[in-house]
Design a protein around this motif. Structure first.
Motif, PDB file in Angstrom:
ATOM      1  N   GLU A   1     -21.712  -3.711   0.565  1.00  0.00           N
ATOM      2  CA  GLU A   1     -22.173  -4.657   1.612  1.00  0.00           C
ATOM      3  C   GLU A   1     -21.119  -5.991   1.956  1.00  0.00           C
ATOM      4  O   GLU A   1     -20.716  -6.455   0.651  1.00  0.00           O
ATOM      5  N   THR A   2     -21.107  -6.389   3.015  1.00  0.00           N
ATOM      6  CA  THR A   2     -20.055  -7.900   3.022  1.00  0.00           C
ATOM      7  C   THR A   2     -20.303  -9.369   1.734  1.00  0.00           C
ATOM      8  O   THR A   2     -18.706  -9.129   2.081  1.00  0.00           O
ATOM      9  N   GLU A   3     -21.492  -8.978   1.441  1.00  0.00           N
ATOM     10  CA  GLU A   3     -21.791 -10.307   0.623  1.00  0.00           C
ATOM     11  C   GLU A   3     -21.402 -10.197  -0.395  1.00  0.00           C
ATOM     12  O   GLU A   3     -21.459 -10.887  -1.077  1.00  0.00           O
ATOM     13  N   LEU A   4     -21.380  -9.445  -0.401  1.00  0.00           N
ATOM     14  CA  LEU A   4     -20.741  -8.648  -2.106  1.00  0.00           C
ATOM     15  C   LEU A   4     -19.436  -9.526  -2.526  1.00  0.00           C
ATOM     16  O   LEU A   4     -18.390  -9.544  -2.260  1.00  0.00           O
ATOM     17  N   THR A   5     -19.815 -10.033  -3.731  1.00  0.00           N
ATOM     18  CA  THR A   5     -18.596 -10.460  -4.491  1.00  0.00           C
ATOM     19  C   THR A   5     -17.391  -9.589  -5.426  1.00  0.00           C
ATOM     20  O   THR A   5     -18.384  -9.051  -6.094  1.00  0.00           O
ATOM     21  N   LEU A   6     -16.299  -9.374  -5.170  1.00  0.00           N
ATOM     22  CA  LEU A   6     -15.880  -8.184  -5.410  1.00  0.00           C
ATOM     23  C   LEU A   6     -14.899  -8.829  -6.535  1.00  0.00           C
ATOM     24  O   LEU A   6     -14.123  -9.566  -6.606  1.00  0.00           O
ATOM     25  N   ASN A   7     -15.875  -8.424  -8.292  1.00  0.00           N
ATOM     26  CA  ASN A   7     -15.488  -8.654  -9.259  1.00  0.00           C
ATOM     27  C   ASN A   7     -15.640  -7.356  -9.644  1.00  0.00           C
ATOM     28  O   ASN A   7     -16.029  -6.544 -10.958  1.00  0.00           O
ATOM     29  N   VAL A   8     -13.236  -6.699  -9.183  1.00  0.00           N
ATOM     30  CA  VAL A   8     -12.856  -5.553  -9.521  1.00  0.00           C
ATOM     31  C   VAL A   8     -11.680  -5.779 -10.592  1.00  0.00           C
ATOM     32  O   VAL A   8     -12.238  -6.964 -11.433  1.00  0.00           O
ATOM     33  N   PRO A   9     -11.240  -4.770 -11.356  1.00  0.00           N
ATOM     34  CA  PRO A   9     -10.947  -4.940 -13.307  1.00  0.00           C
ATOM     35  C   PRO A   9      -8.914  -5.595 -12.628  1.00  0.00           C
ATOM     36  O   PRO A   9      -9.095  -4.771 -11.611  1.00  0.00           O
ATOM     37  N   ASN A  10      -8.981  -6.456 -12.969  1.00  0.00           N
ATOM     38  CA  ASN A  10      -7.946  -7.213 -13.116  1.00  0.00           C
ATOM     39  C   ASN A  10      -6.793  -6.447 -12.918  1.00  0.00           C
ATOM     40  O   ASN A  10      -5.975  -7.720 -11.946  1.00  0.00           O
ATOM     41  N   ASN A  11      -6.939  -4.848 -13.704  1.00  0.00           N
ATOM     42  CA  ASN A  11      -5.276  -4.253 -13.202  1.00  0.00           C
ATOM     43  C   ASN A  11      -5.286  -3.783 -11.874  1.00  0.00           C
ATOM     44  O   ASN A  11      -4.837  -2.882 -11.358  1.00  0.00           O
ATOM     45  N   TRP A  12      -6.308  -4.276 -10.934  1.00  0.00           N
ATOM     46  CA  TRP A  12      -6.377  -3.652  -9.373  1.00  0.00           C
ATOM     47  C   TRP A  12      -5.779  -4.224  -8.304  1.00  0.00           C
ATOM     48  O   TRP A  12      -6.347  -5.619  -8.237  1.00  0.00           O
ATOM     49  N   GLN A  13      -5.384  -4.020  -7.562  1.00  0.00           N
ATOM     50  CA  GLN A  13      -4.620  -4.633  -6.484  1.00  0.00           C
ATOM     51  C   GLN A  13      -5.118  -4.741  -5.435  1.00  0.00           C
ATOM     52  O   GLN A  13      -4.851  -3.062  -4.781  1.00  0.00           O
ATOM     53  N   MET A  14      -5.442  -5.613  -4.767  1.00  0.00           N
ATOM     54  CA  MET A  14      -5.730  -5.005  -3.156  1.00  0.00           C
ATOM     55  C   MET A  14      -5.360  -4.553  -2.328  1.00  0.00           C
ATOM     56  O   MET A  14      -3.800  -5.171  -2.412  1.00  0.00           O
ATOM     57  N   LEU A  15      -5.183  -4.167  -1.616  1.00  0.00           N
ATOM     58  CA  LEU A  15      -3.984  -3.594  -0.607  1.00  0.00           C
ATOM     59  C   LEU A  15      -4.539  -3.731   1.285  1.00  0.00           C
ATOM     60  O   LEU A  15      -3.970  -4.302   1.384  1.00  0.00           O
ATOM     61  N   LYS A  16      -5.720  -3.409   1.402  1.00  0.00           N
ATOM     62  CA  LYS A  16      -5.832  -3.139   2.565  1.00  0.00           C
ATOM     63  C   LYS A  16      -7.356  -3.546   2.380  1.00  0.00           C
ATOM     64  O   LYS A  16      -8.410  -3.230   1.315  1.00  0.00           O
ATOM     65  N   GLN A  17      -8.192  -4.615   3.090  1.00  0.00           N
ATOM     66  CA  GLN A  17      -9.717  -4.867   3.117  1.00  0.00           C
ATOM     67  C   GLN A  17     -10.219  -5.723   4.809  1.00  0.00           C
ATOM     68  O   GLN A  17      -9.168  -6.143   5.927  1.00  0.00           O
ATOM     69  N   LYS A  18     -11.146  -5.095   5.355  1.00  0.00           N
ATOM     70  CA  LYS A  18     -11.617  -4.919   6.817  1.00  0.00           C
ATOM     71  C   LYS A  18     -13.554  -5.076   6.679  1.00  0.00           C
ATOM     72  O   LYS A  18     -14.031  -4.506   5.550  1.00  0.00           O
ATOM     73  N   THR A  19     -14.116  -5.716   7.160  1.00  0.00           N
ATOM     74  CA  THR A  19     -15.140  -5.449   7.457  1.00  0.00           C
ATOM     75  C   THR A  19     -15.539  -5.114   8.890  1.00  0.00           C
ATOM     76  O   THR A  19     -14.751  -4.834   9.743  1.00  0.00           O
ATOM     77  N   ALA A  20     -16.918  -4.238   8.782  1.00  0.00           N
ATOM     78  CA  ALA A  20     -17.732  -3.688  10.362  1.00  0.00           C
ATOM     79  C   ALA A  20     -18.588  -4.008   9.976  1.00  0.00           C
ATOM     80  O   ALA A  20     -19.601  -2.864   9.060  1.00  0.00           O
ATOM     81  N   GLY A  21     -19.298  -4.689  11.374  1.00  0.00           N
ATOM     82  CA  GLY A  21     -20.257  -5.682  10.604  1.00  0.00           C
ATOM     83  C   GLY A  21     -20.717  -5.725   9.786  1.00  0.00           C
ATOM     84  O   GLY A  21     -20.407  -6.781   9.068  1.00  0.00           O
ATOM     85  N   ASP A  22     -21.884  -4.749   8.835  1.00  0.00           N
ATOM     86  CA  ASP A  22     -22.915  -5.544   7.764  1.00  0.00           C
ATOM     87  C   ASP A  22     -22.038  -4.935   6.528  1.00  0.00           C
ATOM     88  O   ASP A  22     -21.852  -4.893   5.696  1.00  0.00           O
ATOM     89  N   VAL A  23     -20.625  -3.722   6.479  1.00  0.00           N
ATOM     90  CA  VAL A  23     -20.146  -3.288   5.324  1.00  0.00           C
ATOM     91  C   VAL A  23     -18.624  -4.397   5.303  1.00  0.00           C
ATOM     92  O   VAL A  23     -17.693  -4.307   6.315  1.00  0.00           O
TER      93      VAL A  23
END
Length: 184
Positions: free
Chosen positions: A152-174
């Motif tokens: 869900e779009t409002e979720l704060t992403l608290n992923v492991p420290n050694n994960w690098q975000m490569l891409k991010q998008k939204t579509a509506g509430d997702v």
């Protein structure tokens, strides 16, 4: 009630798979799947994939269609599992292994490691981020593994420290993101 979705690319392009209604089941929309698999196009062939919360099976079938060596689909609901099995049989998808189980029980028990993981659980239950940390803590990711996360779009992403975000998008509430696991 059966719903249907079309596989977008690969050997089963344009083939239709059916899925049943179930609480929390939201098949990844075509537009989002197309974007995701464009992101992963060079990573999928020959990969070992895990679809943690298989649901409609859209992500796992799409990966298998595009050349994944193996896809493990985890789904707890027995009705949904029967439909996933029927779809895999109809497609001749021998590289797909269906496991009827709670995703976290599977993550606790498996000794397998993965190149690509799809995490798209029912929203509002805290399952997505919990799965991220279990994958990391249990050592189930191969070096440079890619992890797709749909939340869900409002979720704060608290992923492991050694994960690098490569891409991010939204579509509506997702919100949907692609991460890479970096070896420590």
């Amino acid at each position: 009630m059966h719903n249907k979705l079309r596989i977008i690319g690969g050997q089963w392009r344009s083939r239709v798979i059916a899925f049943d209604d179930a609480p929390g089941l939201r098949p990844t929309p075509n537009r989002v799947r197309e974007t995701l698999f464009n992101w992963l196009q060079t990573d999928i062939p020959g990969s070992r994939c895990l679809d943690c919360f298989a649901g409609s099976g859209a992500l796992g079938f799409e990966a298998a269609s595009r050349g994944a060596k193996s896809v493990i689909q985890i789904e707890q609901n027995p009705i949904i599992c029967r439909q996933l099995k029927a779809s895999a049989t109809a497609l001749g998808a021998t590289q797909i292994k269906l496991v009827q189980a709670d995703a976290f029980r599977y993550l606790t028990e498996t000794l397998e490691t993965f190149d690509i993981v799809f995490i798209d659980p029912p929203f509002g239950q805290g399952l997505a981020l919990q799965a991220c940390h279990w994958l990391e803590d249990k050592g189930l990711l191969n070096p440079d593994a890619k992890i797709y996360l749909e939340t869900e779009t409002e979720l704060t992403l608290n992923v492991p420290n050694n994960w690098q975000m490569l891409k991010q998008k939204t579509a509506g509430d997702v919100a949907y993101c692609l991460f890479q696991h970096l070896a420590i």
